[in-house]
Design a protein around this motif. Structure first.
Motif, short mmCIF file in Angstrom:
data_model
loop_
_atom_site.label_atom_id
_atom_site.label_comp_id
_atom_site.label_asym_id
_atom_site.label_seq_id
_atom_site.Cartn_x
_atom_site.Cartn_y
_atom_site.Cartn_z
N PHE A 19 -10.55 3.11 8.23
CA PHE A 19 -11.56 3.41 9.15
C PHE A 19 -10.80 3.86 10.25
CE2 PHE A 19 -14.51 1.82 6.15
CZ PHE A 19 -15.55 2.76 5.99
N ALA A 20 -9.71 3.39 10.53
CA ALA A 20 -9.24 3.32 12.00
C ALA A 20 -8.61 4.65 11.88
CB ALA A 20 -8.47 2.46 12.22
N ILE A 21 -8.02 5.22 10.88
CA ILE A 21 -7.50 6.47 10.62
C ILE A 21 -8.32 7.83 10.50
CG2 ILE A 21 -5.82 7.94 9.44
CD1 ILE A 21 -4.23 5.33 9.02
N ARG A 52 -12.37 12.28 2.65
CA ARG A 52 -12.30 13.60 3.10
C ARG A 52 -10.88 13.61 3.94
NH1 ARG A 52 -16.34 17.17 2.40
NH2 ARG A 52 -18.08 16.45 1.38
N HIS A 53 -10.46 12.24 4.55
CA HIS A 53 -9.38 12.40 5.55
C HIS A 53 -8.09 11.84 5.09
CE1 HIS A 53 -12.61 13.50 8.33
NE2 HIS A 53 -13.17 12.54 8.03
N ILE A 54 -8.26 10.85 3.87
CA ILE A 54 -7.11 10.37 3.52
C ILE A 54 -5.94 11.22 3.06
CG2 ILE A 54 -6.17 8.74 1.50
CD1 ILE A 54 -8.63 7.44 1.59
N ASP A 55 -4.75 10.73 3.76
CA ASP A 55 -3.60 11.50 3.27
C ASP A 55 -2.73 10.37 2.39
OD1 ASP A 55 -1.29 13.59 4.34
OD2 ASP A 55 -0.31 11.78 3.90
N PRO A 56 -2.50 10.93 1.33
CA PRO A 56 -1.68 9.89 0.20
C PRO A 56 -0.53 9.18 1.05
CG PRO A 56 -2.26 11.91 -0.86
CD PRO A 56 -2.53 12.23 0.52
N VAL A 57 0.24 9.83 1.73
CA VAL A 57 1.62 9.52 2.30
C VAL A 57 1.19 8.77 3.57
CG1 VAL A 57 3.73 10.16 3.71
CG2 VAL A 57 2.92 11.38 1.46
N VAL A 62 2.63 5.15 3.77
CA VAL A 62 3.56 4.37 4.68
C VAL A 62 3.02 3.02 5.23
CG1 VAL A 62 3.90 4.91 7.57
CG2 VAL A 62 4.13 6.83 5.79
N PRO A 63 1.57 2.99 5.54
CA PRO A 63 1.38 1.56 5.88
C PRO A 63 1.44 0.57 4.68
CG PRO A 63 -0.45 3.23 6.16
CD PRO A 63 0.64 3.76 5.33
N GLY A 64 1.54 0.98 3.19
CA GLY A 64 2.09 -0.04 2.28
C GLY A 64 3.47 -0.42 2.36
N LEU A 79 2.10 -2.02 12.33
CA LEU A 79 1.35 -1.37 11.08
C LEU A 79 0.85 -0.28 11.89
CD1 LEU A 79 0.55 -1.21 8.17
CD2 LEU A 79 -1.43 -2.65 8.69
N PHE A 80 0.85 1.33 11.10
CA PHE A 80 0.46 2.42 11.62
C PHE A 80 0.45 3.40 10.43
CE2 PHE A 80 4.78 3.33 12.66
CZ PHE A 80 4.82 4.80 12.36
N GLY A 81 -0.20 4.38 10.54
CA GLY A 81 -0.29 5.68 9.65
C GLY A 81 -1.15 6.84 10.20
N TRP A 82 -1.50 7.66 9.27
CA TRP A 82 -2.12 8.80 9.84
C TRP A 82 -3.16 9.42 8.62
CZ3 TRP A 82 3.15 8.46 9.12
CH2 TRP A 82 3.63 9.24 7.92
N ALA A 83 -4.01 10.23 9.02
CA ALA A 83 -4.88 10.89 7.84
C ALA A 83 -4.25 12.37 7.96
CB ALA A 83 -6.11 10.56 8.41
N LYS A 84 -4.98 13.14 7.25
CA LYS A 84 -4.92 14.67 7.09
C LYS A 84 -5.41 15.05 8.65
CE LYS A 84 -7.17 15.50 3.51
NZ LYS A 84 -7.93 16.06 2.26
N PRO A 85 -4.48 15.78 9.16
CA PRO A 85 -5.01 16.27 10.56
C PRO A 85 -6.45 17.19 10.51
CG PRO A 85 -2.73 16.77 10.38
CD PRO A 85 -3.32 16.23 8.70
#
Length: 223
Positions: A19-21, A52-57, A62-64, A79-85
């Motif tokens: 949810f944060a990402i 709709r926003h999850i980026d597999p990487v 990356v968080p994993g 701990l950080f990561g990113w979603a599909k822009p």
């Protein structure tokens, strides 16, 4: 390495991370639409549906890996990561250079709001009678606060294509903004360099610690 402990940690942080990402990205799209660019809305990206926003990487791998590595080495990690822009066409904004600031700031602002919501959940967990749900809620709330504050601080770094870089482009005079924006092609390699050299932690930890202290004081949380 304690596999059971790792699995428990993943179960606790999964929801806050997703949810944060994803809400960070949805906020960009919503504000872009408000200022005249419907690109994200037309692409179905102004949505609370994480799928709709999850980026597999960036959202999963990356968080994993960060969690796995921190457990394997027995240390702490940011701990950080990113979603599909979210797609934003800045040329379609009513005032592209000025409105860019608000579109960029929307993501970190969403993380601040979520950190406050998790702080309220933590306060609720501490005030609940001791039961099987209070401790997991407290741990998930702590993770939600930390993850959102890290993402807020990370994205406010003045480095294109991070949100802080776009805010800087919006605020700089036109000629300086154009030159600064050219750093975008090198932004991700620079970020990785800062991460692996430990500089990123040195910058983020004091900011996150200060923000945590403010939340503790604001919501009267246990220290």
């Amino acid at each position: 390495m304690d596999i059971n402990s790792l699995i428990q940690t993943i179960a606790i942080v999964a929801l806050p991370v997703i949810f944060a990402i994803t809400l960070h990205e949805a906020a960009h799209g919503y504000v872009a639409r408000y200022f005249g660019d419907p690109t994200a809305w037309q692409a179905g990206r102004i949505s609370l549906n994480p799928l709709r926003h999850i980026d597999p990487v960036g959202t999963l791998l990356v968080p994993g890996l960060i969690l796995f590595t921190s457990y394997a080495l027995g240390g702490d990690a940011i701990l950080f990561g990113w979603a599909k822009p979210v797609p934003v066409d800045f040329s379609r904004l009513r005032n592209p250079k000025k409105d860019m600031l608000w579109v960029a700031a929307a993501g970190p602002a969403a993380n601040v709001v979520m950190a406050c919501i998790w702080a309220l959940c933590l306060k609720l967990a501490w005030e609940m009678p001791l039961n099987p749900y209070s401790l997991p809620l407290a741990e998930m709330s702590k993770a939600g606060i930390n993850i959102n504050l890290v993402l807020m601080a990370l994205n406010l770094l003045p480095l294109p294509p991070l949100d802080g870089g776009r805010i800087a482009v919006s605020l700089l005079p036109h000629r300086a903004a154009c030159k600064f924006a050219q750093l975008e092609r090198w932004g991700f390699p620079i970020l990785l360099l800062l991460l692996f050299t430990g500089v990123l932690s040195m910058v983020l930890v004091p900011i996150v610690s200060l923000a945590q202290a403010l939340l503790v004081a604001l919501f009267q949380l246990p220290g």
